[in-house]
Design a protein around this motif. Structure first.
Motif, PDB file in Angstrom:
ATOM      1  N   UNK A  73      35.920 -14.853  38.759  1.00 13.98           N
ATOM      2  CA  UNK A  73      35.883 -16.315  38.710  1.00 13.98           C
ATOM      3  C   UNK A  73      35.819 -16.912  40.111  1.00 13.98           C
ATOM      4  N   UNK A  74      36.567 -16.333  41.032  1.00 12.88           N
ATOM      5  CA  UNK A  74      36.539 -16.831  42.412  1.00 12.88           C
ATOM      6  C   UNK A  74      35.151 -16.693  43.013  1.00 12.88           C
ATOM      7  N   UNK A  75      34.533 -15.537  42.806  1.00  9.90           N
ATOM      8  CA  UNK A  75      33.182 -15.320  43.326  1.00  9.90           C
ATOM      9  C   UNK A  75      32.189 -16.273  42.681  1.00  9.90           C
ATOM     10  N   UNK A  76      32.364 -16.537  41.392  1.00  6.39           N
ATOM     11  CA  UNK A  76      31.485 -17.455  40.686  1.00  6.39           C
ATOM     12  C   UNK A  76      31.594 -18.871  41.264  1.00  6.39           C
ATOM     13  N   UNK A  77      32.815 -19.330  41.486  1.00  9.08           N
ATOM     14  CA  UNK A  77      33.031 -20.661  42.070  1.00  9.08           C
ATOM     15  C   UNK A  77      32.436 -20.728  43.474  1.00  9.08           C
ATOM     16  N   UNK A  78      32.692 -19.695  44.267  1.00  8.92           N
ATOM     17  CA  UNK A  78      32.181 -19.645  45.629  1.00  8.92           C
ATOM     18  C   UNK A  78      30.655 -19.708  45.637  1.00  8.92           C
ATOM     19  N   UNK A  79      30.033 -18.925  44.773  1.00 10.86           N
ATOM     20  CA  UNK A  79      28.570 -18.887  44.729  1.00 10.86           C
ATOM     21  C   UNK A  79      28.002 -20.196  44.193  1.00 10.86           C
ATOM     22  N   UNK A  80      28.563 -20.680  43.093  1.00 14.65           N
ATOM     23  CA  UNK A  80      28.035 -21.864  42.418  1.00 14.65           C
ATOM     24  C   UNK A  80      28.243 -23.136  43.236  1.00 14.65           C
ATOM     25  N   UNK A  81      29.413 -23.279  43.839  1.00 18.60           N
ATOM     26  CA  UNK A  81      29.757 -24.541  44.494  1.00 18.60           C
ATOM     27  C   UNK A  81      29.547 -24.545  46.001  1.00 18.60           C
ATOM     28  N   UNK A  82      29.550 -23.368  46.630  1.00 15.60           N
ATOM     29  CA  UNK A  82      29.495 -23.318  48.087  1.00 15.60           C
ATOM     30  C   UNK A  82      28.415 -22.375  48.598  1.00 15.60           C
ATOM     31  N   UNK A  83      27.448 -22.093  47.728  1.00 19.66           N
ATOM     32  CA  UNK A  83      26.316 -21.250  48.110  1.00 19.66           C
ATOM     33  C   UNK A  83      26.766 -19.904  48.689  1.00 19.66           C
ATOM     34  N   UNK A  84      27.913 -19.416  48.188  1.00 15.08           N
ATOM     35  CA  UNK A  84      28.428 -18.127  48.624  1.00 15.08           C
ATOM     36  C   UNK A  84      29.118 -18.139  49.971  1.00 15.08           C
TER      37      UNK A  84
END
Length: 121
Positions: A73-84
């Motif tokens: 979930x953390x990786x998903x949020x990071x990728x989705x909201x902050x372009x990784x």
């Protein structure tokens, strides 16, 4: 695995109490989440369909580990909201917040630990 908020709430109870009898899970979800029996069973059905939980002979267990799900979930949020970008995430997170010296020290130690483990840096 992508779990919605309701699924994550029920998984938190399952992780904390597993193995847990389904009747006890009904009681706990009513007590902690204010859910009716039908709501709990609907969410549990979704979790079993996603292979996140197992309900066998009235006993519910998790099929995914809490830390694995949190990492995903953390990786998903990071990728989705902050372009990784971890620095962009941290900048947004710390916006107008001050860290205590103890928090800053703990973060520095975490960065050092993960930096040392990565030879590419």
């Amino acid at each position: 695995m992508k779990l919605n908020l309701s699924e994550m709430k029920l998984m938190e109870i399952i992780w904390d109490k597993e193995p847990v009898r389904s009747g006890e899970l009904v009681r706990l979800s009513e007590q902690k989440l204010g859910w009716k029996k039908s709501t709990m069973y609907t969410v549990l059905k979704h979790l079993t369909e996603k292979s996140a939980a197992n309900n066998s002979e009235g006993v519910v267990t998790a099929l995914v580990k809490r830390n694995e799900q949190m990492n995903a979930q953390s990786e998903n949020i990071l990728e989705r909201s902050f372009n990784g970008s971890l620095p962009l995430f941290l900048t947004a997170f710390f916006n107008d917040k001050k860290l205590s010296p103890a928090e800053a020290k703990e973060l520095k130690e975490l960065i050092d630990r993960y930096t040392e483990a990565n030879d590419d840096i």
